[in-house]
Design a protein around this motif. Structure first.
Motif, PDB file in Angstrom:
ATOM      1  N   ASP A 187       0.803  -1.216   0.000  1.00  0.00           N
ATOM      2  CA  ASP A 187       0.000   0.000   0.000  1.00  0.00           C
ATOM      3  C   ASP A 187       0.838   1.269   0.000  1.00  0.00           C
ATOM      4  OD1 ASP A 187      -2.391  -1.096  -0.247  1.00  0.00           O
ATOM      5  OD2 ASP A 187      -3.005  -0.905   1.850  1.00  0.00           O
ATOM      6  N   PHE A 188       2.120   1.160   0.300  1.00  0.00           N
ATOM      7  CA  PHE A 188       2.950   2.360   0.414  1.00  0.00           C
ATOM      8  C   PHE A 188       4.076   2.410  -0.605  1.00  0.00           C
ATOM      9  CE2 PHE A 188       1.203   1.628   4.627  1.00  0.00           C
ATOM     10  CZ  PHE A 188       0.630   2.858   4.873  1.00  0.00           C
ATOM     11  N   THR A 189       4.402   1.282  -1.210  1.00  0.00           N
ATOM     12  CA  THR A 189       5.611   1.234  -2.029  1.00  0.00           C
ATOM     13  C   THR A 189       5.390   1.885  -3.386  1.00  0.00           C
ATOM     14  OG1 THR A 189       7.313  -0.198  -2.882  1.00  0.00           O
ATOM     15  CG2 THR A 189       5.081  -1.004  -3.012  1.00  0.00           C
ATOM     16  N   VAL A 190       6.491   2.300  -4.019  1.00  0.00           N
ATOM     17  CA  VAL A 190       6.462   2.893  -5.361  1.00  0.00           C
ATOM     18  C   VAL A 190       7.014   1.903  -6.385  1.00  0.00           C
ATOM     19  CG1 VAL A 190       7.040   4.998  -6.626  1.00  0.00           C
ATOM     20  CG2 VAL A 190       6.923   5.057  -4.192  1.00  0.00           C
ATOM     21  N   TRP A 191       7.606   0.798  -5.930  1.00  0.00           N
ATOM     22  CA  TRP A 191       8.237  -0.198  -6.801  1.00  0.00           C
ATOM     23  C   TRP A 191       9.380   0.406  -7.599  1.00  0.00           C
ATOM     24  CZ3 TRP A 191       7.050  -5.028  -5.716  1.00  0.00           C
ATOM     25  CH2 TRP A 191       5.797  -5.302  -5.180  1.00  0.00           C
ATOM     26  N   SER A 192      10.144   1.311  -6.985  1.00  0.00           N
ATOM     27  CA  SER A 192      11.305   1.877  -7.671  1.00  0.00           C
ATOM     28  C   SER A 192      12.513   1.726  -6.760  1.00  0.00           C
ATOM     29  CB  SER A 192      11.075   3.352  -7.990  1.00  0.00           C
ATOM     30  OG  SER A 192      12.304   3.969  -8.283  1.00  0.00           O
ATOM     31  N   PRO A 193      13.568   1.020  -7.193  1.00  0.00           N
ATOM     32  CA  PRO A 193      14.745   0.879  -6.334  1.00  0.00           C
ATOM     33  C   PRO A 193      15.518   2.179  -6.152  1.00  0.00           C
ATOM     34  CG  PRO A 193      14.986  -0.403  -8.345  1.00  0.00           C
ATOM     35  CD  PRO A 193      13.673   0.263  -8.436  1.00  0.00           C
ATOM     36  N   GLU A 194      15.212   3.201  -6.971  1.00  0.00           N
ATOM     37  CA  GLU A 194      15.922   4.475  -6.872  1.00  0.00           C
ATOM     38  C   GLU A 194      15.051   5.426  -6.069  1.00  0.00           C
ATOM     39  OE1 GLU A 194      17.792   7.304  -6.964  1.00  0.00           O
ATOM     40  OE2 GLU A 194      17.542   7.856  -9.057  1.00  0.00           O
ATOM     41  N   SER A 195      15.414   5.660  -4.809  1.00  0.00           N
ATOM     42  CA  SER A 195      14.504   6.412  -3.951  1.00  0.00           C
ATOM     43  C   SER A 195      14.465   7.893  -4.295  1.00  0.00           C
ATOM     44  CB  SER A 195      14.899   6.225  -2.486  1.00  0.00           C
ATOM     45  OG  SER A 195      16.266   6.464  -2.315  1.00  0.00           O
ATOM     46  N   VAL A 196      15.532   8.434  -4.934  1.00  0.00           N
ATOM     47  CA  VAL A 196      15.509   9.856  -5.274  1.00  0.00           C
ATOM     48  C   VAL A 196      14.428  10.125  -6.328  1.00  0.00           C
ATOM     49  CG1 VAL A 196      16.836  11.743  -6.232  1.00  0.00           C
ATOM     50  CG2 VAL A 196      17.927  10.159  -4.687  1.00  0.00           C
ATOM     51  N   THR A 197      14.381   9.282  -7.386  1.00  0.00           N
ATOM     52  CA  THR A 197      13.341   9.457  -8.399  1.00  0.00           C
ATOM     53  C   THR A 197      11.956   9.212  -7.809  1.00  0.00           C
ATOM     54  OG1 THR A 197      14.924   8.694 -10.030  1.00  0.00           O
ATOM     55  CG2 THR A 197      12.638   8.765 -10.699  1.00  0.00           C
ATOM     56  N   ALA A 198      11.874   8.261  -6.875  1.00  0.00           N
ATOM     57  CA  ALA A 198      10.583   7.992  -6.239  1.00  0.00           C
ATOM     58  C   ALA A 198      10.089   9.224  -5.491  1.00  0.00           C
ATOM     59  CB  ALA A 198      10.720   6.812  -5.277  1.00  0.00           C
ATOM     60  N   ILE A 199      11.010   9.918  -4.797  1.00  0.00           N
ATOM     61  CA  ILE A 199      10.612  11.141  -4.092  1.00  0.00           C
ATOM     62  C   ILE A 199      10.236  12.226  -5.093  1.00  0.00           C
ATOM     63  CG2 ILE A 199      11.493  13.026  -2.686  1.00  0.00           C
ATOM     64  CD1 ILE A 199      13.037  10.996  -1.107  1.00  0.00           C
ATOM     65  N   VAL A 200      11.074  12.373  -6.142  1.00  0.00           N
ATOM     66  CA  VAL A 200      10.861  13.473  -7.082  1.00  0.00           C
ATOM     67  C   VAL A 200       9.513  13.358  -7.781  1.00  0.00           C
ATOM     68  CG1 VAL A 200      11.661  14.365  -9.289  1.00  0.00           C
ATOM     69  CG2 VAL A 200      13.259  14.064  -7.454  1.00  0.00           C
ATOM     70  N   TRP A 201       9.137  12.156  -8.208  1.00  0.00           N
ATOM     71  CA  TRP A 201       7.936  12.037  -9.035  1.00  0.00           C
ATOM     72  C   TRP A 201       6.763  11.356  -8.355  1.00  0.00           C
ATOM     73  CZ3 TRP A 201       7.159  15.239 -12.561  1.00  0.00           C
ATOM     74  CH2 TRP A 201       8.173  15.655 -13.430  1.00  0.00           C
ATOM     75  N   ASP A 202       6.943  10.816  -7.137  1.00  0.00           N
ATOM     76  CA  ASP A 202       5.784  10.201  -6.496  1.00  0.00           C
ATOM     77  C   ASP A 202       5.449  10.848  -5.154  1.00  0.00           C
ATOM     78  OD1 ASP A 202       4.368   8.220  -4.739  1.00  0.00           O
ATOM     79  OD2 ASP A 202       4.195   7.203  -6.646  1.00  0.00           O
ATOM     80  N   TYR A 203       6.384  10.744  -4.191  1.00  0.00           N
ATOM     81  CA  TYR A 203       6.077  11.288  -2.863  1.00  0.00           C
ATOM     82  C   TYR A 203       5.881  12.799  -2.953  1.00  0.00           C
ATOM     83  CZ  TYR A 203       7.881   6.860  -1.077  1.00  0.00           C
ATOM     84  OH  TYR A 203       8.104   5.549  -0.829  1.00  0.00           O
ATOM     85  N   ARG A 204       6.715  13.466  -3.720  1.00  0.00           N
ATOM     86  CA  ARG A 204       6.628  14.921  -3.839  1.00  0.00           C
ATOM     87  C   ARG A 204       6.424  15.320  -5.292  1.00  0.00           C
ATOM     88  NH1 ARG A 204       8.753  18.084   0.372  1.00  0.00           N
ATOM     89  NH2 ARG A 204       8.816  16.855   2.238  1.00  0.00           N
ATOM     90  N   GLY A 205       5.510  14.626  -5.962  1.00  0.00           N
ATOM     91  CA  GLY A 205       5.279  14.851  -7.380  1.00  0.00           C
ATOM     92  C   GLY A 205       4.782  16.244  -7.697  1.00  0.00           C
ATOM     93  N   LEU A 206       3.920  16.793  -6.826  1.00  0.00           N
ATOM     94  CA  LEU A 206       3.372  18.128  -7.101  1.00  0.00           C
ATOM     95  C   LEU A 206       4.481  19.174  -7.063  1.00  0.00           C
ATOM     96  CD1 LEU A 206      -0.061  18.451  -5.323  1.00  0.00           C
ATOM     97  CD2 LEU A 206       0.467  18.797  -7.708  1.00  0.00           C
ATOM     98  N   ASP A 207       5.436  19.028  -6.109  1.00  0.00           N
ATOM     99  CA  ASP A 207       6.579  19.944  -6.061  1.00  0.00           C
ATOM    100  C   ASP A 207       7.289  19.968  -7.409  1.00  0.00           C
ATOM    101  OD1 ASP A 207       5.862  19.933  -3.498  1.00  0.00           O
ATOM    102  OD2 ASP A 207       7.843  19.515  -2.671  1.00  0.00           O
ATOM    103  N   THR A 208       7.526  18.771  -7.944  1.00  0.00           N
ATOM    104  CA  THR A 208       8.288  18.679  -9.194  1.00  0.00           C
ATOM    105  C   THR A 208       7.478  19.231 -10.358  1.00  0.00           C
ATOM    106  OG1 THR A 208       9.207  16.701  -8.246  1.00  0.00           O
ATOM    107  CG2 THR A 208       9.716  17.130 -10.528  1.00  0.00           C
TER     108      THR A 208
END
Lengths: 137, 261
Positions: free
Chosen positions: B52-73
């Protein structure tokens, strides 16, 4: 000994960043040429980005088990030991994500400033800020 | 005397900022307690035990940029767009030369041949950086900035008319950049629109299915990780950034037809 050395190098890099900050501010304030100001502005931006990156290196485990990039290398994994090792050793990815966007914005703003300098040169025939100030109006 | 005063001002600025950071170590400057936030991000970026929480991306920087903080980007892309537009507005209304490049223009044939070989290689590396952004260090921004090196090298080595003559015109770059931005917008609302059509609950900027919303972008295609929207965001951001910078460089480096002033 290793711990002392790691802390010492950390402090040296941190202090040199402050020296860098002072030098770039000096260039921004007291160098009259527009291009020199731009160079100093880009170095200033990179210094501030470096400060932000440094935030991610806080609370790394111990100097003998150094930190690693926040990228999972072995996937898919069978048990959670890989994940536990990753979360305990990887650096904070959040400052890196913020710096990534800041770098691209800095590049775009730099392109805009170069356009501005192009127009300044066309208007005044010089990029020396003292001359441009004198020709105001 | 002036030099002494300026030196004193600068030293006091630097020492004052250092003092501020040291004195307010508990609030202004993040303390070591902030580590738990990093642990949350690192723990959920690729975690099959927390679907329920995972992004399925081993690269956490891209996961933050486009998922966790997608609106910022997304808004950061807007700032990038506006900076390029402002630069182009400054170069507006100027007639630019357009002539066929000759063999004499540019640098020597050795440099030209080497550039012809390395140019596509730089583009391939840039595409690799951009499209593998959810697996390895990189992403749309870095790949796009790398790809924008190629037109600069070609303008310097050949001539500023070579790119125009090859079909890399500012109009086409503008179209490509708009396509990239439209793609980013469509990817961010794709699952929201699908949810409206199917009558299922879904969010703007949704990536992987949650307990409250069953819709999900495909994160795994025949064993190859796509990480849902991350791959698409990287692709369109790659297009937007590379064509935006190419556009700016073309406008900046093409000589004008006549002196206006």
């Amino acid at each position: 000994m290793v711990g002392f050395l790691a802390e010492y190098m950390f402090t040296v890099i941190y202090l040199s960043l402050f020296v860098n900050l002072g030098l770039t501010l000096f260039g921004l304030f007291y160098k009259p040429h527009y291009i020199k100001k731009l160079i100093m502005l880009s170095i200033l931006g990179d210094t501030l980005n470096m400060f932000t990156i440094f935030l991610g290196y806080r609370a790394w485990p111990t100097p003998t088990t150094p930190s690693r990039p926040p990228i999972l290398l072995t996937y898919p994994f069978e048990n959670t030991s890989v994940l536990v090792e990753f979360t305990s050793r990887a650096v904070d990815p959040l400052p890196q994500a913020l710096v990534l966007t800041a770098v691209v914005i800095g590049l775009a703003v730099m392109v805009f400033l170069i356009f501005l300098g192009d127009n300044l040169f066309k208007h005044y025939g010089t990029l020396d800020m003292r001359e441009i100030r004198r020709l105001r109006g | 005397m002036r030099r002494v005063v300026s030196l004193a001002v600068l030293v006091s600025i630097v020492l004052g900022m250092s003092l501020l950071i040291v004195l307010s170590g508990q609030s202004f400057y993040p303390s070591e307690n902030l580590r738990w936030l990093a642990v949350v991000y690192l723990n959920t970026t690729y975690n099959p035990y927390l679907p329920d929480f995972t992004v399925w991306s081993p690269e956490s920087v891209t996961a933050i940029v486009w998922d966790y903080r997608g609106l910022d980007t997304l808004y950061e892309t807007t700032v990038f767009y506006l900076a390029i537009i402002a630069g182009l507005a400054l170069g507006r209304g100027v007639k630019r030369l357009n002539q066929k490049p000759t063999d004499e223009s540019g640098l020597s044939p050795i440099v030209k041949t080497v550039t012809k070989i390395t140019g596509p290689m730089i583009l391939a590396v840039a595409a690799s950086i951009g499209l593998h952004g959810h697996l390895t260090p990189g992403g749309g921004f870095q790949g796009g900035a790398t790809a924008a090196v190629v037109p600069v090298v070609f303008i310097v080595v050949f001539s500023s008319f070579y790119l125009l003559w090859k079909g890399v015109s500012s109009q086409r770059m503008l179209t490509l950049r708009s396509a990239g931005l439209i793609g980013i917008g469509l990817t961010s609302i794709a699952l929201f629109l699908a949810g409206l059509l199917l009558g299922l609950p879904s969010y703007v900027f949704q990536n992987i299915d949650k307990t409250t919303s069953p819709l999900s972008m495909p994160y795994d295609v025949h064993g190859a990780l796509l990480s849902g929207t991350l791959w698409w965001f990287n692709l369109f951001e790659f297009l937007a950034v590379s064509s935006g910078f190419t556009l700016a460089f073309i406008i900046l480096m093409t000589p004008e037809a006549e002196e206006k002033w």
